[in-house]
Scaffold this motif. Structure first.
Motif, PDB file in Angstrom:
ATOM      1  N   LYS A  87       0.821  -1.213   0.000  1.00 27.86           N
ATOM      2  CA  LYS A  87       0.000   0.000   0.000  1.00 27.86           C
ATOM      3  C   LYS A  87       0.855   1.263   0.000  1.00 27.86           C
ATOM      4  O   LYS A  87       0.418   2.320  -0.443  1.00 27.86           O
ATOM      5  CB  LYS A  87      -0.904   0.043   1.243  1.00 27.86           C
ATOM      6  CG  LYS A  87      -1.801  -1.159   1.404  1.00 27.86           C
ATOM      7  CD  LYS A  87      -2.929  -1.156   0.414  1.00 27.86           C
ATOM      8  CE  LYS A  87      -3.928  -2.242   0.702  1.00 27.86           C
ATOM      9  NZ  LYS A  87      -3.813  -3.421  -0.098  1.00 27.86           N
ATOM     10  N   HIS A  88       2.080   1.171   0.532  1.00 25.86           N
ATOM     11  CA  HIS A  88       2.954   2.333   0.692  1.00 25.86           C
ATOM     12  C   HIS A  88       4.355   1.954   0.213  1.00 25.86           C
ATOM     13  O   HIS A  88       4.938   0.990   0.705  1.00 25.86           O
ATOM     14  CB  HIS A  88       2.984   2.736   2.178  1.00 25.86           C
ATOM     15  CG  HIS A  88       3.852   3.908   2.478  1.00 25.86           C
ATOM     16  ND1 HIS A  88       3.347   5.139   2.789  1.00 25.86           N
ATOM     17  CD2 HIS A  88       5.192   4.046   2.514  1.00 25.86           C
ATOM     18  CE1 HIS A  88       4.340   5.979   3.014  1.00 25.86           C
ATOM     19  NE2 HIS A  88       5.479   5.326   2.850  1.00 25.86           N
ATOM     20  N   GLN A 129      -1.217   2.611  -2.848  1.00 28.71           N
ATOM     21  CA  GLN A 129      -2.007   3.820  -2.635  1.00 28.71           C
ATOM     22  C   GLN A 129      -1.155   5.058  -2.412  1.00 28.71           C
ATOM     23  O   GLN A 129      -1.597   6.166  -2.686  1.00 28.71           O
ATOM     24  CB  GLN A 129      -2.944   3.625  -1.438  1.00 28.71           C
ATOM     25  CG  GLN A 129      -3.975   2.563  -1.687  1.00 28.71           C
ATOM     26  CD  GLN A 129      -4.847   2.317  -0.480  1.00 28.71           C
ATOM     27  OE1 GLN A 129      -4.824   3.048   0.498  1.00 28.71           O
ATOM     28  NE2 GLN A 129      -5.639   1.262  -0.551  1.00 28.71           N
ATOM     29  N   ARG A 130       0.061   4.871  -1.895  1.00 31.03           N
ATOM     30  CA  ARG A 130       0.932   6.016  -1.608  1.00 31.03           C
ATOM     31  C   ARG A 130       2.339   5.707  -2.104  1.00 31.03           C
ATOM     32  O   ARG A 130       2.901   4.662  -1.796  1.00 31.03           O
ATOM     33  CB  ARG A 130       0.964   6.314  -0.113  1.00 31.03           C
ATOM     34  CG  ARG A 130       1.828   7.507   0.249  1.00 31.03           C
ATOM     35  CD  ARG A 130       1.821   7.755   1.767  1.00 31.03           C
ATOM     36  NE  ARG A 130       2.538   8.953   2.098  1.00 31.03           N
ATOM     37  CZ  ARG A 130       2.013  10.175   2.117  1.00 31.03           C
ATOM     38  NH1 ARG A 130       0.745  10.338   1.830  1.00 31.03           N
ATOM     39  NH2 ARG A 130       2.744  11.215   2.424  1.00 31.03           N
ATOM     40  N   TYR A 133      -5.069   2.635  -8.370  1.00 29.69           N
ATOM     41  CA  TYR A 133      -5.261   2.776  -6.927  1.00 29.69           C
ATOM     42  C   TYR A 133      -4.362   3.833  -6.301  1.00 29.69           C
ATOM     43  O   TYR A 133      -4.608   4.237  -5.169  1.00 29.69           O
ATOM     44  CB  TYR A 133      -5.039   1.427  -6.221  1.00 29.69           C
ATOM     45  CG  TYR A 133      -6.150   0.455  -6.505  1.00 29.69           C
ATOM     46  CD1 TYR A 133      -7.271   0.398  -5.687  1.00 29.69           C
ATOM     47  CD2 TYR A 133      -6.097  -0.382  -7.613  1.00 29.69           C
ATOM     48  CE1 TYR A 133      -8.309  -0.485  -5.961  1.00 29.69           C
ATOM     49  CE2 TYR A 133      -7.123  -1.264  -7.893  1.00 29.69           C
ATOM     50  CZ  TYR A 133      -8.222  -1.307  -7.068  1.00 29.69           C
ATOM     51  OH  TYR A 133      -9.252  -2.170  -7.349  1.00 29.69           O
ATOM     52  N   LEU A 134      -3.343   4.258  -7.005  1.00 34.40           N
ATOM     53  CA  LEU A 134      -2.396   5.226  -6.455  1.00 34.40           C
ATOM     54  C   LEU A 134      -3.091   6.568  -6.255  1.00 34.40           C
ATOM     55  O   LEU A 134      -3.545   7.192  -7.210  1.00 34.40           O
ATOM     56  CB  LEU A 134      -1.193   5.368  -7.392  1.00 34.40           C
ATOM     57  CG  LEU A 134      -0.053   6.246  -6.917  1.00 34.40           C
ATOM     58  CD1 LEU A 134       0.505   5.761  -5.583  1.00 34.40           C
ATOM     59  CD2 LEU A 134       1.051   6.275  -7.964  1.00 34.40           C
ATOM     60  N   LYS A 135      -3.179   6.993  -4.985  1.00 35.02           N
ATOM     61  CA  LYS A 135      -3.914   8.207  -4.643  1.00 35.02           C
ATOM     62  C   LYS A 135      -3.009   9.363  -4.237  1.00 35.02           C
ATOM     63  O   LYS A 135      -3.353  10.519  -4.460  1.00 35.02           O
ATOM     64  CB  LYS A 135      -4.896   7.922  -3.508  1.00 35.02           C
ATOM     65  CG  LYS A 135      -5.985   6.962  -3.898  1.00 35.02           C
ATOM     66  CD  LYS A 135      -6.907   6.687  -2.738  1.00 35.02           C
ATOM     67  CE  LYS A 135      -7.968   5.681  -3.172  1.00 35.02           C
ATOM     68  NZ  LYS A 135      -8.863   5.341  -2.087  1.00 35.02           N
TER      69      LYS A 135
END
Length: 164
Positions: A30-31, A58-59, A86-88
């Motif tokens: 996720k990171h 995501q990050r 999904y990368l926000k």
């Protein structure tokens, strides 16, 4: 074991890129934090490999180093299109007002279809004991101004822009 990682921090400066190498899937990641040589000609290929292997990322935090050598004066090689859904949040640390840094940001703006926020931070605290001299402070100020003038204009209105 790698498939269970949720947070990964790596230094990939000057890493060799083997296009036939199968990168392991990081399905739970996720990171991701990467220290990269932004001026290395294969830097975007490395970034693409990580994005493809991390479909639910995501990050992303890119810590940019710049070590220009004669072999790297050639342009950064274009990377294949790599849509990421999904990368926000993208954070660019160590940003400088140069084409290499802009190439990374424009690549990420085009690739991250769900991008909500981009953070530009010109400080390079990770590289050495951070005691900026007057030249470093001037580079940081120029980087901030450049980011606001150039990068902010390239972002869709739906993406929050933060310059530290």
């Amino acid at each position: 074991m790698l498939s269970q990682l949720e947070i990964l921090m790596l230094k990939i400066t000057r890493a060799d890129c083997n296009p036939k190498h199968v990168f392991p899937m990081l399905a739970n990641l996720k990171h991701l934090e990467l220290i990269v040589h932004a001026d290395y000609r294969l830097a975007l290929h490395h970034l693409t490999s990580f994005l493809k292997a991390s479909p639910f990322l995501q990050r992303l935090v890119l810590k940019l180093d710049f070590i220009v050598s004669l072999e790297d004066i050639e342009k950064i090689k274009k990377a294949a299109k790599c849509p990421h859904h999904y990368l926000k949040v993208v954070e660019i640390v160590g940003y400088r007002a140069c084409a290499f840094a802009v190439d990374h940001i424009l690549f990420l703006i085009k690739s991250a279809t769900a991008l909500e926020k981009i953070v530009i931070d010109p400080l390079r605290r990770w590289a050495y004991p951070y005691e900026p001299g007057s030249e470093e402070l001037a580079d940081e100020a120029e980087a901030r101004e450049h980011a606001v003038q150039l990068i902010k204009t390239k972002l869709p209105s739906t993406v929050e822009f933060v310059c530290l």
